[in-house]
Design a protein around this motif. Structure first.
Motif, PDB file in Angstrom:
ATOM      1  N   GLY A 164      46.598  26.654  37.365  1.00 31.13           N
ATOM      2  CA  GLY A 164      46.599  26.602  38.819  1.00 31.13           C
ATOM      3  C   GLY A 164      47.088  27.864  39.476  1.00 31.13           C
ATOM      4  O   GLY A 164      47.326  27.874  40.689  1.00 31.13           O
ATOM      5  N   ARG A 165      47.236  28.927  38.704  1.00 31.47           N
ATOM      6  CA  ARG A 165      47.687  30.197  39.280  1.00 31.47           C
ATOM      7  C   ARG A 165      46.489  31.051  39.709  1.00 31.47           C
ATOM      8  O   ARG A 165      45.425  31.004  39.084  1.00 31.47           O
ATOM      9  CB  ARG A 165      48.522  30.968  38.253  1.00 31.47           C
ATOM     10  CG  ARG A 165      49.818  30.263  37.885  1.00 31.47           C
ATOM     11  CD  ARG A 165      50.534  30.980  36.745  1.00 31.47           C
ATOM     12  NE  ARG A 165      49.713  31.017  35.543  1.00 31.47           N
ATOM     13  CZ  ARG A 165      50.155  31.449  34.353  1.00 31.47           C
ATOM     14  NH1 ARG A 165      51.410  31.890  34.240  1.00 31.47           N
ATOM     15  NH2 ARG A 165      49.359  31.448  33.307  1.00 31.47           N
ATOM     16  N   VAL A 166      46.665  31.814  40.790  1.00 22.48           N
ATOM     17  CA  VAL A 166      45.598  32.689  41.289  1.00 22.48           C
ATOM     18  C   VAL A 166      45.328  33.800  40.273  1.00 22.48           C
ATOM     19  O   VAL A 166      46.252  34.469  39.808  1.00 22.48           O
ATOM     20  CB  VAL A 166      45.985  33.303  42.648  1.00 22.48           C
ATOM     21  CG1 VAL A 166      44.922  34.296  43.107  1.00 22.48           C
ATOM     22  CG2 VAL A 166      46.165  32.209  43.690  1.00 22.48           C
ATOM     23  N   LYS A 167      44.056  33.991  39.954  1.00 26.77           N
ATOM     24  CA  LYS A 167      43.673  35.035  39.002  1.00 26.77           C
ATOM     25  C   LYS A 167      43.332  36.325  39.769  1.00 26.77           C
ATOM     26  O   LYS A 167      42.570  36.292  40.737  1.00 26.77           O
ATOM     27  CB  LYS A 167      42.471  34.586  38.171  1.00 26.77           C
ATOM     28  CG  LYS A 167      42.750  33.399  37.264  1.00 26.77           C
ATOM     29  CD  LYS A 167      41.633  33.201  36.247  1.00 26.77           C
ATOM     30  CE  LYS A 167      40.321  32.861  36.912  1.00 26.77           C
ATOM     31  NZ  LYS A 167      39.281  32.547  35.882  1.00 26.77           N
ATOM     32  N   THR A 168      43.868  37.427  39.302  1.00 23.28           N
ATOM     33  CA  THR A 168      43.622  38.725  39.962  1.00 23.28           C
ATOM     34  C   THR A 168      42.979  39.731  39.016  1.00 23.28           C
ATOM     35  O   THR A 168      42.995  40.930  39.281  1.00 23.28           O
ATOM     36  CB  THR A 168      44.944  39.300  40.488  1.00 23.28           C
ATOM     37  OG1 THR A 168      45.862  39.452  39.395  1.00 23.28           O
ATOM     38  CG2 THR A 168      45.541  38.405  41.563  1.00 23.28           C
ATOM     39  N   GLU A 169      42.416  39.238  37.916  1.00 21.62           N
ATOM     40  CA  GLU A 169      41.740  40.164  36.998  1.00 21.62           C
ATOM     41  C   GLU A 169      40.476  40.771  37.617  1.00 21.62           C
ATOM     42  O   GLU A 169      39.980  41.804  37.172  1.00 21.62           O
ATOM     43  CB  GLU A 169      41.362  39.456  35.695  1.00 21.62           C
ATOM     44  CG  GLU A 169      42.540  39.089  34.819  1.00 21.62           C
ATOM     45  CD  GLU A 169      43.140  37.740  35.219  1.00 21.62           C
ATOM     46  OE1 GLU A 169      42.643  37.166  36.226  1.00 21.62           O
ATOM     47  OE2 GLU A 169      44.079  37.288  34.552  1.00 21.62           O
ATOM     48  N   ARG A 170      39.945  40.097  38.634  1.00 23.59           N
ATOM     49  CA  ARG A 170      38.741  40.592  39.314  1.00 23.59           C
ATOM     50  C   ARG A 170      38.987  40.560  40.815  1.00 23.59           C
ATOM     51  O   ARG A 170      39.432  39.542  41.360  1.00 23.59           O
ATOM     52  CB  ARG A 170      37.536  39.722  38.971  1.00 23.59           C
ATOM     53  CG  ARG A 170      36.223  40.263  39.509  1.00 23.59           C
ATOM     54  CD  ARG A 170      35.057  39.452  38.985  1.00 23.59           C
ATOM     55  NE  ARG A 170      33.777  39.992  39.421  1.00 23.59           N
ATOM     56  CZ  ARG A 170      32.596  39.485  39.074  1.00 23.59           C
ATOM     57  NH1 ARG A 170      32.559  38.417  38.284  1.00 23.59           N
ATOM     58  NH2 ARG A 170      31.480  40.040  39.500  1.00 23.59           N
TER      59      ARG A 170
END
Length: 445
Positions: free
Chosen positions: A46-52
């Motif tokens: 449920g964590r925001v992904k910032t890889e993209r």
């Protein structure tokens, strides 16, 4: 990263401020569709992904797109598609691809899709771009405008083809065959209008200057016309190619060729080699004439007149044939008469012949327009402007001829008028000529 580290923006996207590459560009999260709704990308915890991330312009953009230093071809490429992969961008600009892309991002033209590797670092790896919503709409309008232009040009080409059918079927067929707003179509349209107006140019660069505002923009016009199937006769008539053909007849001596065996003029292809041509001993005048039928009339009726015929604007090799004969005429005091059509093309031909004359020796230009039976189609504005310039030519006889044609206001290229003009002039010369054997230099032509 924690929810607190991500800023929510008014447009619904969420900003990752720590990943902003500059004050002019911000990093935002991409949106994903889940259960029919746009949501932020989350991992399985449920964590925001910032890889993209997407790199977009500040709102409003830091600078306007007109400040970009892109050339026309680059702008055309940028707006050629809503989406571009990074391989295509890198192929376009090489090592400068990222700098160009970031300039377009900061101007609000594109949004750049990047990956952060590893997550949480700023060393972005671009994957491609999309046009911003504003420029995507601009592109759609541009595509529609070009389609409207294509349809308009296609209609113009079809209408013009009907008009030129009787003058040159090959040009009419080419106009019908080339659909769309292409360079070839634009050249064909210009050529067709010139053909209808009786306009001839002083070479391909002059054609390009008149129709494309630059001498080099369409200096290949003659090649485009030829590739489209337009006849060489029309290309030459428009002044886009110089003819290597020359006709010799009358009181001329050509080693190895007995001109008396032919009705004349004898059509040859000038090669640049010295043929050793000279005026006959009984030559009383030298006529350089554009119209073939008029040249034949002179050969039939005036055996003591040397005749040079040329098809349209003469090539350099044809000038090489004319030069020794005009020089000999000047030495012998024999009048040199030019008889081109009394139109813009004829004035260009007269000026074209100037280098083949002895310096300081002025020929007589026979203005065949004086024998025109009736006014024809008036000169177009383009022809009038060209004639105004030619009326200021450094050669006074060229300038005078251009002024007379301009004042008349319509082209004269009819065979009958040219034949009558030549016959009248030569008959007057014969009547006024001194007794045989005396000099004729005193005759005022």
């Amino acid at each position: 990263m924690s929810e607190d580290a991500v800023e929510r923006l008014p447009d619904g996207r969420r900003r990752v401020s720590w990943a902003d590459p500059s004050d002019q560009v911000r990093a935002v999260l991409p949106r994903v569709v889940r259960n029919g709704e746009c949501r932020d990308p989350l991992d399985r915890y449920g964590r925001v992904k910032t890889e993209r991330l997407w790199l977009v312009a500040n709102d409003p953009p830091a600078r306007d797109a007109i400040d970009l230093t892109l050339g026309d071809s680059d702008w055309k490429w940028v707006l050629g598609a809503d989406r571009r992969g990074w391989d295509a961008v890198r192929k376009r600009w090489g090592t400068g691809a990222l700098d160009e892309a970031m300039a377009l991002v900061s101007a609000g033209v594109v949004e750049l899709d990047v990956h952060t590797a590893p997550a949480g670092r700023r060393d972005h790896r671009p994957a491609g771009w999309v046009l911003s919503s504003q420029w995507s709409q601009h592109r759609k309008q541009r595509v529609q405008q070009r389609e409207n232009e294509r349809l308009t040009v296609a209609r113009e080409a079809s209408d013009l083809a009907d008009e030129v059918e009787g003058l040159d079927r090959s040009l009419a067929q080419a106009l019908r065959a080339t659909a769309g707003h292409t360079v070839t179509t634009r050249v064909l349209l210009a050529a067709g209008r010139d053909l209808l107006d009786g306009v001839a140019h002083d070479g391909p660069r002059a054609f390009s200057q008149v129709h494309f505002e630059n001498t080099k923009a369409r200096e290949d016009a003659h090649k485009l016309l030829r590739d489209a199937g337009v006849s060489d006769e029309t290309i030459t008539r428009l002044g886009l190619a110089r003819s290597p053909h020359v006709g010799l007849g009358g009181a001329l001596v050509v080693p190895g060729l007995d001109l008396t065996m032919f009705a004349g003029p004898v059509r040859l292809r000038a090669t640049g080699k010295d043929w050793g041509t000279r005026l006959g001993a009984d030559a009383t005048a030298l006529v350089l004439v554009e119209n073939l039928q008029a040249a034949e009339t002179v050969c039939d009726r005036f055996g003591d007149v040397a005749v040079i015929w040329f098809a349209g604007q003469p090539a350099d090799t044809v000038l090489d044939v004319c030069r020794p004969l005009t020089h000999e005429a000047a030495d012998r005091g024999i009048p040199v008469l030019l008889a081109p059509d009394a139109d813009l093309g004829g004035v260009y031909i007269a000026r074209r012949l100037a280098p083949a004359l002895r310096a300081g020796h002025s020929p007589t230009v026979i203005d065949v327009g004086q024998w025109a039976p009736a006014p024809t189609r008036a000169f177009s504005a383009t022809s009038q402007a060209a004639l105004v310039n030619l009326a200021q030519d450094p050669n006074p006889w060229v300038a005078r001829f251009a002024g007379d044609v301009l004042e008349r206001g319509f082209p004269v290229e009819q065979e009958a008028a040219i034949r009558r003009g030549l016959a009248a002039t030569l008959t007057a010369l014969r009547a006024d000529r001194s007794p045989r054997g005396s000099q004729t230099a005193h005759i005022d032509w």
